[in-house]
Design an enzyme around this catalytic site. Sequence first.
Site, short mmCIF file in Angstrom:
data_model
loop_
_atom_site.label_atom_id
_atom_site.label_comp_id
_atom_site.label_asym_id
_atom_site.label_seq_id
_atom_site.Cartn_x
_atom_site.Cartn_y
_atom_site.Cartn_z
N GLY A 277 0.85 -1.18 0.00
CA GLY A 277 0.00 0.00 0.00
C GLY A 277 0.89 1.23 0.00
O GLY A 277 2.07 1.15 -0.31
N CYS A 278 0.29 2.39 0.38
CA CYS A 278 1.10 3.62 0.33
C CYS A 278 1.81 3.87 1.64
O CYS A 278 2.77 4.62 1.69
CB CYS A 278 0.22 4.80 -0.06
SG CYS A 278 -1.12 5.08 1.08
N VAL A 279 1.32 3.27 2.74
CA VAL A 279 2.02 3.44 4.02
C VAL A 279 2.34 2.08 4.63
O VAL A 279 1.73 1.08 4.30
CB VAL A 279 1.22 4.26 5.06
CG1 VAL A 279 1.15 5.71 4.66
CG2 VAL A 279 -0.15 3.68 5.28
#
Lengths: 104, 414
Positions: free
Chosen positions: A102-104
Site C-alpha cells: 500500500g502507500c504506508v
Amino acid sequence: MPVTTIAGHDVHVDDEGFLTSPQEWSPELARTLAQNIGIELTDEHMKVIEFLRKDYAQTGETATIRRVQTVGGFPTKQLFQLFPKKPAKKMAYIAGLPKPHGCV
Amino acid sequence: MRRLVVLGAGTAGTMVVNKLRKRLGEQWSITVVEQSEVHYYQPGYLFLPFGTYEPEQVLKPTRKFIPEGVDFVRGEIDRVLPEEDVVVLADGRRVPYDYLVVATGTSPRPDQTPGMLDGGQWHRSVHEFYSFDGAMALREALRGFTGGRLVVHVTEMPIKCPVAPLEFVFLADSYLRRRGIRDQVELVYATPLPGAFTKPIASEALGHLLEDKKILLESDFMIERVDADSRAIVSFDEREVPFDLLVTVPLNMGADYVARSGMGDELNYVPVDKHTLLSTTYDNVFALGDASNIPASKAGAVAHFAVEVFVENFVQHIAGHPMTHEFDGHANCFIESGDGKALLIDFNYDTEPLRGTFPLPKVGPMRLLEESRINHMGKLAFRHMYWNLLLPGHRLPVPTLMSMSGKIVENQES
C-alpha cells in the site's frame, strides 16, 4: 541491501528475502525460492511466474491477482490452489518481483 | 481554432480547465464534458458518517468552478473514437477534439463482487462511504448501531485514497468510545494487503495503532463473495469473517466508456507514461487524476501535483517541443487517527513515507508520521483551500515535486 547466496548465486534481498534486483532472477533460482516457502514448482506454477515476469518487464509493476486473472487468464481460485494462503505475495516472491504494497 | 476537450469536471478536470484557460490563447477552445451538476468534495465523505461534516459542506454546483471561456457540456459519455478524434455522447452528440484529457476518475463498483450489491443487504447491513449517498446511508446505520461486529473491509487495491479505510476504522473506534459503546463492539479491519501498514518505516511508526485501539486485523483477505444471508464476507481461501455491520470499499474501476473506447486496462484505467501522463497509445490524449494507470495513490493530492506538471508539459507538447517536466508520483495526505488527531505523510514513486517535518526543516509546523492536533486542523482546513484555491487553479504553498527537505532518512528501502 543484504546479499545472500541462493542456488549458488549471490543475490540482493530485502529483510523478508524478496529479491530487490529483478534481473538477478532465473528459472533455476525460482525453484529454490519456491522450495523455501514449501512449494514444489510444476509447469502450471511456471506459466503463472512467466506471465508475471513478462508483465513486469512491460509495465514495471508486479501484476495484481486481478490482472493475473483477466490478462494472464489464470482463475483466482487456481492461484489460491497453486500458491496457498497468500498467492499475491508468494507469486511475487518466486518471480523475484516486488511484493504488493500500500502507500504506508 | 484548436480544440481541447476535457472529460470530467472532478478535481483533476476542473483544475486543468482553470489552469489552461489562463495559459492558452484565444486560438484555443476548451470544452469540459461532465454529467453531474454537483461537484463533491470527496475527502469529506470520510466525515459524513460520523456527523463531523454536514452534507452542504461537501457539495457545490459544478459550474461554479468552470471559468469563463470554457464550454460546459452536460452529458453522459458513450465512447471516445480515438482514431477519429471525437467524443460521442449518449444522446448522439459528437464533440471533436485536437487534444483530449481523460479525467473521469474511478468509482466504487459493488456490482463486481457477488452478494455485495445483489445480496439484499446493500445500504442495510452492507455499506460503503465512497459515494455521497453511501456515506449518508452509513450515517443512519451507525446512529442505529448499538453493538456487535463492525467490519471495515477493502476489496482490492488500487482504491481511491488508500488510507481512507484505515482512517475510517480509527474514527469508528473514537466515535464508539464517545457513545460509550466501544466495549460492545468488535472492530475488525480486513485487507487484501499483507498488513494494515506495508511500508517499513510507516509500519514501525504506526503499527502499534491497531493494537492500541484493539482493532483486529484480518490480512491477506481476498474477498470472493459476500454471504448476505449468514452475514459474512468469504475469501478465496474460504475464510469467513462474520459481521453485523459491514463497511466495505468495493472494487474501484475507471469509467465504462473507457473500456468501450478500447482505451483502458483491466480496470478501465488509461495507460500513460507515469512521468508525462501522455497516453502510451495516442499522442494527443492525456489521462489525469484517478483515471490513469500510474502507480501512485489515487488521491486529490496526486491529481493536484500531476496537473501542475502536466500544464507545463502540455504547453510544450502542443508547440511541438519535447516535454521537459517529469511528475514524480508525489502525494501528500493527512491520515485521521481519531480523537481529534491526525498524521501526515509525504511520499512519491521512489520514496516511502518518512519521519520528519513538513513543509520546512525543523520548523514544520507539521510533523510527518506522528499524531498531532495540528495535522487534524490541517485536514479540516484543507476543505476551504480545496474550494477556494485548488479548484480555481491557484498555487498552494507546497512544492509540486516531493522535497527531501526536513525528512529523516533511515534504513531506506531501495
